[in-house]
Write a protein that holds these residues in place. Sequence first.
Motif, PDB file in Angstrom:
ATOM      1  N   PHE A 122       1.255  -1.371   0.166  1.00  0.00           N
ATOM      2  CA  PHE A 122      -0.039   0.154  -0.364  1.00  0.00           C
ATOM      3  C   PHE A 122       1.290   1.730   0.039  1.00  0.00           C
ATOM      4  O   PHE A 122       2.049   1.064   0.720  1.00  0.00           O
ATOM      5  N   GLN A 123       0.292   2.177  -0.176  1.00  0.00           N
ATOM      6  CA  GLN A 123       1.850   3.366  -1.082  1.00  0.00           C
ATOM      7  C   GLN A 123       0.372   5.012  -0.534  1.00  0.00           C
ATOM      8  O   GLN A 123      -0.639   4.621  -0.484  1.00  0.00           O
ATOM      9  N   LYS A 124       0.709   5.836  -0.432  1.00  0.00           N
ATOM     10  CA  LYS A 124       0.461   6.930   0.197  1.00  0.00           C
ATOM     11  C   LYS A 124       0.364   7.977  -1.359  1.00  0.00           C
ATOM     12  O   LYS A 124       2.006   7.023  -1.801  1.00  0.00           O
ATOM     13  N   ARG A 125      -0.134   8.765  -1.039  1.00  0.00           N
ATOM     14  CA  ARG A 125       0.483   9.865  -2.340  1.00  0.00           C
ATOM     15  C   ARG A 125       0.743  11.171  -1.527  1.00  0.00           C
ATOM     16  O   ARG A 125      -0.061  12.025  -0.742  1.00  0.00           O
ATOM     17  N   GLU A 126       1.626  11.770  -2.259  1.00  0.00           N
ATOM     18  CA  GLU A 126       1.777  13.386  -2.116  1.00  0.00           C
ATOM     19  C   GLU A 126       2.439  13.876  -3.388  1.00  0.00           C
ATOM     20  O   GLU A 126       2.879  13.729  -4.152  1.00  0.00           O
ATOM     21  N   CYS A 127       1.852  15.248  -3.548  1.00  0.00           N
ATOM     22  CA  CYS A 127       1.563  15.990  -4.493  1.00  0.00           C
ATOM     23  C   CYS A 127       3.346  17.204  -4.822  1.00  0.00           C
ATOM     24  O   CYS A 127       3.614  17.132  -3.682  1.00  0.00           O
ATOM     25  N   ILE A 128       3.995  16.457  -6.143  1.00  0.00           N
ATOM     26  CA  ILE A 128       5.114  17.277  -5.830  1.00  0.00           C
ATOM     27  C   ILE A 128       5.045  18.393  -7.195  1.00  0.00           C
ATOM     28  O   ILE A 128       5.947  18.465  -7.731  1.00  0.00           O
ATOM     29  N   LYS A 129       4.077  18.897  -7.785  1.00  0.00           N
ATOM     30  CA  LYS A 129       4.182  19.500  -8.479  1.00  0.00           C
ATOM     31  C   LYS A 129       2.732  21.135  -8.105  1.00  0.00           C
ATOM     32  O   LYS A 129       2.033  20.432  -8.017  1.00  0.00           O
ATOM     33  N   PHE A 130       3.293  22.419  -7.361  1.00  0.00           N
ATOM     34  CA  PHE A 130       2.663  23.100  -7.360  1.00  0.00           C
ATOM     35  C   PHE A 130       1.690  24.409  -8.717  1.00  0.00           C
ATOM     36  O   PHE A 130       3.138  24.167  -9.078  1.00  0.00           O
ATOM     37  N   ILE A 131       0.543  24.324  -8.681  1.00  0.00           N
ATOM     38  CA  ILE A 131      -0.336  24.392  -9.528  1.00  0.00           C
ATOM     39  C   ILE A 131      -1.450  25.039  -8.810  1.00  0.00           C
ATOM     40  O   ILE A 131      -2.271  25.347  -8.171  1.00  0.00           O
ATOM     41  N   PRO A 132      -0.995  26.632  -9.152  1.00  0.00           N
ATOM     42  CA  PRO A 132      -2.335  27.812  -8.620  1.00  0.00           C
ATOM     43  C   PRO A 132      -3.551  27.049  -8.623  1.00  0.00           C
ATOM     44  O   PRO A 132      -3.928  27.297  -9.266  1.00  0.00           O
ATOM     45  N   CYS A 133      -4.175  27.686  -7.911  1.00  0.00           N
ATOM     46  CA  CYS A 133      -5.786  27.557  -8.145  1.00  0.00           C
ATOM     47  C   CYS A 133      -6.220  28.448  -8.152  1.00  0.00           C
ATOM     48  O   CYS A 133      -6.137  28.771  -7.830  1.00  0.00           O
ATOM     49  N   PRO A 134      -7.106  28.199  -9.185  1.00  0.00           N
ATOM     50  CA  PRO A 134      -7.671  29.261 -10.115  1.00  0.00           C
ATOM     51  C   PRO A 134      -8.524  30.591  -9.070  1.00  0.00           C
ATOM     52  O   PRO A 134      -8.307  31.404  -8.818  1.00  0.00           O
ATOM     53  N   LYS A 135      -8.776  30.006  -7.312  1.00  0.00           N
ATOM     54  CA  LYS A 135      -9.721  30.926  -6.764  1.00  0.00           C
ATOM     55  C   LYS A 135      -8.504  31.429  -6.034  1.00  0.00           C
ATOM     56  O   LYS A 135      -8.880  32.497  -4.990  1.00  0.00           O
ATOM     57  N   ASP A 136      -7.284  30.786  -5.285  1.00  0.00           N
ATOM     58  CA  ASP A 136      -6.852  31.737  -4.640  1.00  0.00           C
ATOM     59  C   ASP A 136      -4.692  30.782  -5.293  1.00  0.00           C
ATOM     60  O   ASP A 136      -4.717  29.549  -4.617  1.00  0.00           O
TER      61      ASP A 136
END
Length: 1262
Positions: A122-136
């Motif tokens: 079993f694995q976990k997931r971590e975001c590795i690329k910052f993509i700005p949110c359109p609202k913030d």
Amino acid sequence: MVVVDSPLAPHKYLRRISKDFSTVRRYSNTPGSVSAASAVRVSTSAFIAAEAGAHLPNSTHLDTPVATPHGIRKRRRMRKRSSVSSTLSKVLILNVRDLLKAHAASEHSKEHQPRSWIETNFQKRECIKFIPCPKDDTKCCCGQAQVTHQTIQGIESGSPGDLWLPTKHTRPQPTDAYGTIEFQGGAHPTKAQYVRLSFDTRPELLVQLFTKEWNLELPKLLITVQGGKANFDLQAKLKKEIRKGLLKAAKTTGAWIFTGGTNTGVTKQVGDALLLEGQQRTGRVVSIGIAPWGIVERNHELLGHNREVPCHSISSPRSKLAVLNNRHAYFLLVDNGTQAKYGAELILRRKLEKFISNLKLHPFTHSSTPVVCLVIEGGTNTIRAVLEYVTDSPPVPVVVCDGSGRAADLLAFVHKYASDGEEQPVLESMRDYLIGTIQKTFEVGLDQAEKLYQELLQCTRNKNLITVFRIQEKPEGEAQELDQTILTALFKSQHLSPPEQLSLALTWNRVDIARSEIFVYGQEWPHGALDEAMMQALEHDRIDFVKLLLENGVSMKKFLTIPRLEELYNTKHGPANTLGYILRDVRPHIPKGYIYTLHDIGLVINKLMGGAYRSYYTRRKFRPIYAKVMNSYANACRKSSTYQYQRYAGANSLSLVTGLLPFTSEMALFEFPFNELLIWAVLTKRQQMALLMWTHGEEALAKSLVSCKLYKAMAHEAAEDDLDTEIYEELRSYAKEFESKGNKLLDFSYRQDAEKAQRLLTCELHSWSNQSCLSLAVAANHRALLAHPCSQVILADLWMGGLRTRKNTNFKVILGLVMPLYIRQLDFKSKEELQQMPQTEEEHLENQNLDNDDSDRSQPDAESALLKAKRSISLRYRMGAVTHNREKALLADTYSVRDTKVHENGKVNLTAGAEEPSSKVSLTDSDPAQFREFFNLSEYNEIKQHQPLRLKKKFHEFYTAPITKFWADSIAYMFFLIMFSFTVLVKMGPEPRWQEWYSIAYITTLGFEKVREIISSEPVAITHKFSVWAWNMWNPCDGAAIILFLIGLAFRFRPNTMDIGRVIYCVDSIYWYLRILNILGVNKYLGPLVTMMGKMVKNMIYFVVLLAVVLMSFGVSRQAILYPNSEPTWRLIREVTYQPYFMLYGEVFADDIDPPCGEDPRQPACVTGHWVTPITMSMYLLIANILLINLLIAVFNNIFNEVNSVSHQVWMFQRFTVVMEYQQKPVLPPPFIAFCHFYSLLKYCVRKAKGEPGMSKFSFVP
């Protein structure tokens, strides 16, 4: 020494270093020590820089200050003052070095520590690329702030317009959060397993996690709950019905429940239902919460490998996150790299549901695991989820709870007005109203409302897959519950065949569903389908299903075969039992995985029943049948649910060992299948199944007695094997239940028809080792049944034989023995009454000869016709004895065998045996002409009822009556005692007197009688015969006394050992006088007292052991102190025990307690320690006379109270043994019994030579 594995080691060394630095600071504050402290700091810093360069990459080396040169004297003072500080610096350096080594070792061990199965798969997931949110733009699309977002070298941030995808912009790593959550805040903390896993985890790994790691059984039903995420309120009545129905559906079927896992919305409502289940303190329902990892509040506390994390299910009011529901048992925390966002679990949950729906329920059925969706309240996503369920392949049925709100109410409304075809005119006419309701309910715009309206219409195209649960639909008391609605929806939607539906209902153990939905009028069943269901129901102990199948046409006589019964004994399902423990006694060294055969079961039954009982499975005629059947079906499928009989083409050409018995399909069947299943249920400790088998079939009274005996014997074996006390008590309670049922059945039958009830007790039962109910009651020690008036009437009738006397019976019998002419004055029963009495086989043959002679000489034609009619309807039944020499009762002149059938209502009917046509069975099946002849002669019959016996018949009935045999035997025994007492009391000459010759003849012929009893007993093996004969304790005692007498007789006829023989005579006479107690046991008042004496003697043996320990402790000490110079002789044993033993009875030997010594020259010198003897004697008398004797009196008093409370039953129980003993005894007492032996042996040889039937085995009874 550094403990590397301990996580507290670095902290320990840091505290030590801090303490050392404090010591250095205190020293540096003293005058003249500043420079020394500086030296310590310098040397320490230098060492740290040298040792920890690799471990502390960011550390910087301290510059070492250069000391200004001084004079030699000043330097010496500096060295002197810094001697202490240099020592401290060395200690500090060593501590720092140990700390760094410990840290390096712990890091090394972590790198090489093997990962668990969960971390590997079993694995976990971590975001590795910052993509700005359109609202913030300060937040990534994954939900993390830019400040806390992980940055990877080489990966640049994205632009605000980029699409964020978890598969592309996250990276998998081994999971770092799994273990156990311990929810706090309740009366008792509840625990739940959890694991953090990736959204794309394969479902087969999840199933392996459930079954292998969390030890769950695969579900028999999957209930997935869909609804709103926000909190909502339900109507009180609806809430109660949902809680009760959902819980019942899950518990009765063994279902899994899938929810969102958080303590909000519909999951909270499910949690409340599970809370109700927890208060019932029964098995915990498997509830699995599937929640996104990112929305779990304080999820950082769950990080860790196989941790036990304390947790509170209280969320922060201002937090947008949610806490886990504390009533769930398992949590799957799905991670797709997002934070504070729902939706990560949807794909995984649907994939897991679909994978489970393709799993087979269990290896014996072709059905897959059913899945049903339960909708409670809900929003727009709930409608889309329902649409996905009903349009999926295969579709999933949906149950909608009307009245719960929002989406559920809309679905229920649309379902109510939807038509079955493609066109929906009613709904189209309400289009605007529905769209407005959707806008108002979900607070959405017009476009989205129209889209939801179209989704609702698509759902109605699969109207058969949607079932609406309404509590107001039916009046109170008739409303269908939620669990029934859920299970009924599955049957309607899946289009299963009737056998598959029945298999599902069996798996769920829901007989109500099977009765209402499956066994409907006009249902057709394929061949063998119900037999397969019956096999499953028996294996899994489904009592209600067995009843239902019997009600719907399953014939147990056609169903139960030898292979199936053997398979039932080897099934692994059902409750735990003690069959394996008992089987080891009859089959030692059983290998692992051994398959029980019916022969093994027969040995177990024989062991438990005891006595002369022989199971059908161990009889010689069953063995070739068993071998033929098992060989014929060796290649057939033997599985429990798909067992089909496949007959070989050449089966009829096959033969048994002798080649004479061809194969037939009926060979594998049983004549009384409910009897076999009753024994199976009892041996496997299935009490409710045993009670069900007891209510069906024949011979209910015999079945209750056999069950009672088996349970009592199993309880005894459990106590001997040192099993749990609860098992012993449980088996005893089961035995008492059958004991009570047998007694009530007999009482009911006796009140309905006393004559048939008496026949019920005395009929020979071929399916129960040719026993009778009376003999089975004795074997089961069923005193209440033997004390019943029905049993006592039979015993009184047997005891009196052909005599009919009411007063002074014993005196009249003794007078008849002394004066034979007085027999003519006694009252006797008529011939018709004698024909209705149970008789031995030999008596039957004798009476037949006498009756034939009389009828040939003097009977008129009418009387001959009458007897012919009566013989055609007469019954043959047989009487059983205690455990040996069973009495075989026949009636009149007929050889036809009848079996007793007891129905559930207690009525007693007589049916034909296996070898007799049914036309000879009952009155209603006989020839009508015979009955007309019989009833036309009714007046003549009344006259013949009181016809006196002929003189020859009177003498025969008088001398063969058990009461006559008893008094003849008692008088002969008293005369023998007088002669034997005279022999031992007077001077013994070289030649025996006639009194001694009489005693020798009496004991010798008594010995031959004992041999006859052993040989004529029912068992085949001689060892078994002897064990049955030795069941009565008087028999082995008689044998020992006879052997002792014969030894004394051998010594007596030798002149040089005649005195030894006389002494043996004298010792033997003790037993012959004690044997009078056996005769006195017949008396109503003395019999219970004799029983008390026997029990007291048995308990006194244990007391003697305690007394011997105390006696020897004092006797050895006393003898050793008072007589220190004793020589080694056998007389020492007498000296040690003689005086201490008689002190128990008041003889204290005062002169020998403390004999005078030393005071007078004429007195002997005092031995060392002579003063110890009076002290030890006082302690001995205190323990033995006061403690142990009073303890024995208390035990005897308890025995007296116990036996006295049931003294009447005890006497009646003993009366049966005495009646059966004298029923089979020869007419003449010893020593004249030798003539009976010779006559019987001669007659037996003549009959064998002629080949006449009726003497199946050697019998000496004249």
